[in-house]
Write an enzyme that holds these catalytic residues in place. Structure first.
Site, mmCIF file in Angstrom:
data_model
loop_
_atom_site.group_PDB
_atom_site.id
_atom_site.type_symbol
_atom_site.label_atom_id
_atom_site.label_comp_id
_atom_site.label_asym_id
_atom_site.label_seq_id
_atom_site.Cartn_x
_atom_site.Cartn_y
_atom_site.Cartn_z
ATOM 1 C CB SER A 148 -0.939 0.017 1.211
ATOM 2 O OG SER A 148 -0.209 -0.083 2.422
ATOM 3 C CG ASN A 178 -4.644 -4.016 13.188
ATOM 4 O OD1 ASN A 178 -4.071 -3.966 12.098
ATOM 5 N ND2 ASN A 178 -5.112 -5.140 13.709
ATOM 6 C CB THR A 213 -40.222 25.788 -10.521
ATOM 7 O OG1 THR A 213 -41.376 26.149 -11.273
ATOM 8 C CG2 THR A 213 -40.010 26.789 -9.389
ATOM 9 C CG HIS A 214 -41.612 22.196 -12.883
ATOM 10 N ND1 HIS A 214 -41.896 20.911 -12.498
ATOM 11 C CD2 HIS A 214 -42.190 23.012 -11.949
ATOM 12 C CE1 HIS A 214 -42.642 20.932 -11.391
ATOM 13 N NE2 HIS A 214 -42.809 22.195 -11.031
ATOM 14 C CG ASN A 233 -17.438 22.912 -26.326
ATOM 15 O OD1 ASN A 233 -18.471 23.366 -26.810
ATOM 16 N ND2 ASN A 233 -16.607 22.142 -27.002
ATOM 17 C CD GLU A 266 -19.488 20.291 -21.120
ATOM 18 O OE1 GLU A 266 -20.258 19.681 -21.855
ATOM 19 O OE2 GLU A 266 -18.439 20.811 -21.540
ATOM 20 C CE1 TYR A 317 -6.577 -3.039 8.855
ATOM 21 C CE2 TYR A 317 -5.723 -5.273 8.698
ATOM 22 C CZ TYR A 317 -5.802 -3.984 8.208
ATOM 23 O OH TYR A 317 -5.106 -3.640 7.073
ATOM 24 C CD GLN A 361 -2.896 -2.533 2.155
ATOM 25 O OE1 GLN A 361 -2.266 -2.860 3.141
ATOM 26 N NE2 GLN A 361 -2.590 -2.962 0.948
ATOM 27 C CE LYS A 373 -4.325 2.777 4.353
ATOM 28 N NZ LYS A 373 -5.425 2.031 4.904
HETATM 29 N N1 ARG Z 1 -1.318 -1.140 5.321
HETATM 30 C C1 ARG Z 1 -2.275 -1.590 6.260
HETATM 31 C C2 ARG Z 1 -3.628 -0.928 6.025
HETATM 32 O O1 ARG Z 1 -3.625 0.090 5.466
HETATM 33 C C3 ARG Z 1 -1.814 -1.284 7.652
HETATM 34 C C4 ARG Z 1 -2.464 -2.138 8.692
HETATM 35 C C5 ARG Z 1 -1.950 -3.498 8.559
HETATM 36 N N2 ARG Z 1 -2.392 -4.330 9.602
HETATM 37 C C6 ARG Z 1 -2.356 -5.649 9.510
HETATM 38 N N3 ARG Z 1 -2.816 -6.332 10.494
HETATM 39 N N4 ARG Z 1 -1.854 -6.257 8.450
HETATM 40 O O2 ARG Z 1 -4.656 -1.428 6.399
#
Ligand code: ARG
Length: 467
Positions: free
Chosen positions: A27, A113, A158-159, A294, A299, A326, A331, A334
């Site tokens: 990640s 976590n 309106t409309h 345009n 847009e 968790y 992951q 994000k």
């Molecule tokens: N890169 C992981 C995430 O964004 C970090 C947490 C990882 N935790 C684990 N138990 N593998 O979720």
């Protein structure tokens, strides 16, 4: 012996992850942007460890120095990120370990976590602050346009049919209210993010004698009186992604507002309306038709709202049905929030830029608003003031409108005798209703488009938006 994993968790493994698995599971390509928050979290955590005596002050200082150095390298683009180390947390911890022996103690009483939950809460607080400021920027552009051009009257719709006259400022200040709710929504998300997860560990806290309130205070997770705010259930803390959803909701809602504003601007800029001229700097031409200009910025604002809604949907689907606590699925939380943030930030700037350069074609607005049909409701109100029940007045004015249509004259050009035939309560002064200035001045109540009200609102917004 099989190759050892470089990862911090390699102890119980006899071989490293496959290259394919690394590419699949890393990640760091998207969470590296959390580095400043991860480092702040580690500084506060190590300060707490020293405070409770789990590390020495010298160890804490060495960790802090090492982290500051890493932060500088990252800031200057000199830091080497490694996919092998999976994520931002392990990249930074490993880099620290290479320089500082005490780094081996940094992860005491901490899990990735609660670490990632903390990083993200810090990030959300920062992100909400930035987006609120950017929305304020768009509001300022809106206010400037309302003050500059707002006195001209346009038909309100309106409309998408002409309804009643309003000053342009009244329409612009409607957008202002929408954006203001967005600012408040981001402030609410900021508050929701303001609880410190650290100390929750992987799922069940720690046996070590930590001080969660100390860490929370060090990171600014405090209430208005400076009291620490720490999350109240360790399992919920590492499983919870509500703030992500709230943030994406705020972005999606603001995106819908941008989209509606953009749609009005697109309509107004068309030849059919021609109420406004959009700035060249935010428009593009056609590769085939030389005459085209345009409204691309608008847009795209409209189009980006789809993407913002998609990000929200991704998050809702991601957590639906996940068992506590968790799971690695999380992951994937994000990329959608980072994308929503990036798109929101640029959308707000583009909206501000587009509004700043927009010119109002007063002549076309005046022409459109001169249509006396826009004051048909005022004519019904006139009858009401003569004691006619509204339903009866509405019906009578409908008949008058029809009469004008049949005779092919403007509503205000009908003779007093002919309208009196429709309803005896029409007096000699009936046509005064079509004096636009008078009609607007009569709209005096709070929230109405009369000039005194609009002026009051402009003053209020000027006060709110002046830093
Ligand atoms: N890169 C992981 C995430 O964004 C970090 C947490 C990882 N935790 C684990 N138990 N593998 O979720």
């Amino acid at each position: 012996m099989a190759k050892q994993s470089q990862a911090t968790w390699g102890g119980r493994f006899s071989s490293a992850p496959a290259e394919l698995m690394l590419r699949f599971s890393e990640s760091v390509s998207f969470d590296a942007r959390l580095a400043p928050f991860d480092i702040a979290g580690s500084k506060a955590h190590s300060a707490m460890l020293a405070h409770v005596g789990l590390i020495t002050e010298a160890e804490r200082d060495a960790i802090h120095r090492g982290l500051a150095e890493i932060e500088r390298e990252i800031g200057e683009g000199r830091f080497t990120w490694s996919m092998q180390l999976e994520d931002v947390h392990m990249n930074i911890e490993q880099a620290l370990t290479r320089r500082v022996a005490a780094a081996a103690k940094l992860h005491t009483a901490r899990s990735r976590n609660d670490q990632v939950a903390t990083d993200m809460r810090l990030w959300f607080k920062h992100a909400c602050g930035t987006l609120s400021e950017k929305l304020r920027g768009a509001q300022r552009a809106l206010l400037a346009m309302a003050e500059r051009e707002g006195s001209v009257l346009i038909p309100g719709y309106t409309h998408l049919q002409r309804a009643q006259p309003v000053p342009l400022a009244h329409h612009l200040l409607a957008w202002m209210e929408m954006l203001n709710r967005d600012v408040h929504r981001f402030e609410a998300v900021h508050d929701q993010a303001n609880w410190c997860p650290l100390g929750s560990g992987a799922i069940a806290g720690t046996t070590l004698p930590i001080d969660r309130e100390f860490t929370a205070r060090a990171l600014g997770f405090v209430d208005e009186r400076g009291r620490a705010r720490v999350t109240q259930n360790s399992m919920d803390t590492v499983a919870d992604r509500d703030v992500f959803i709230a943030f994406a909701t705020a972005c999606a809602t603001a995106g819908v507002h941008f989209s509606r504003i953009a749609e009005d601007l697109i309509l107004w800029s068309s030849v059919e309306f021609k109420f406004i001229e959009l700035p060249d700097a935010f428009c593009t031409g056609s590769s085939l038709m030389p005459q085209k200009k345009n409204p691309d910025s608008c847009e795209l604002l409209r189009g980006k709202s789809a993407r913002l809604q998609g990000n929200l949907h991704t998050l809702l689907t991601l957590v639906k049905g996940l068992p506590l606590t968790y799971n690695r699925d999380l992951q994937e939380d994000k990329p959608p929030v980072f994308d929503s943030y990036d798109q929101m930030a640029i959308c707000a700037d583009v909206l501000a830029g587009t509004l700043e350069g927009t010119q109002v074609n007063r002549h076309r607005c005046e022409e459109a608003v001169r249509d006396p049909l826009l004051l048909a409701t005022d004519l019904a109100d006139y009858l009401v003031m003569q004691g006619v029940p509204f339903r009866e007045a509405h019906h009578a004015v409908g008949a008058v409108v029809k009469l004008a249509e049949v005779n092919n004259v403007r509503l205000d050009q009908l003779s007093t005798e002919s309208v009196r035939e429709v309803h005896p309560k029409f007096g000699n002064d009936w046509a005064q209703v079509f004096d636009l200035k008078r009609a607007m001045a009569m709209r005096k109540g709070t929230g109405m488009p009369g000039p005194a009200q609009v002026k009051k609102q402009l003053v209020r917004w000027r006060r709110t938006l002046t830093p």
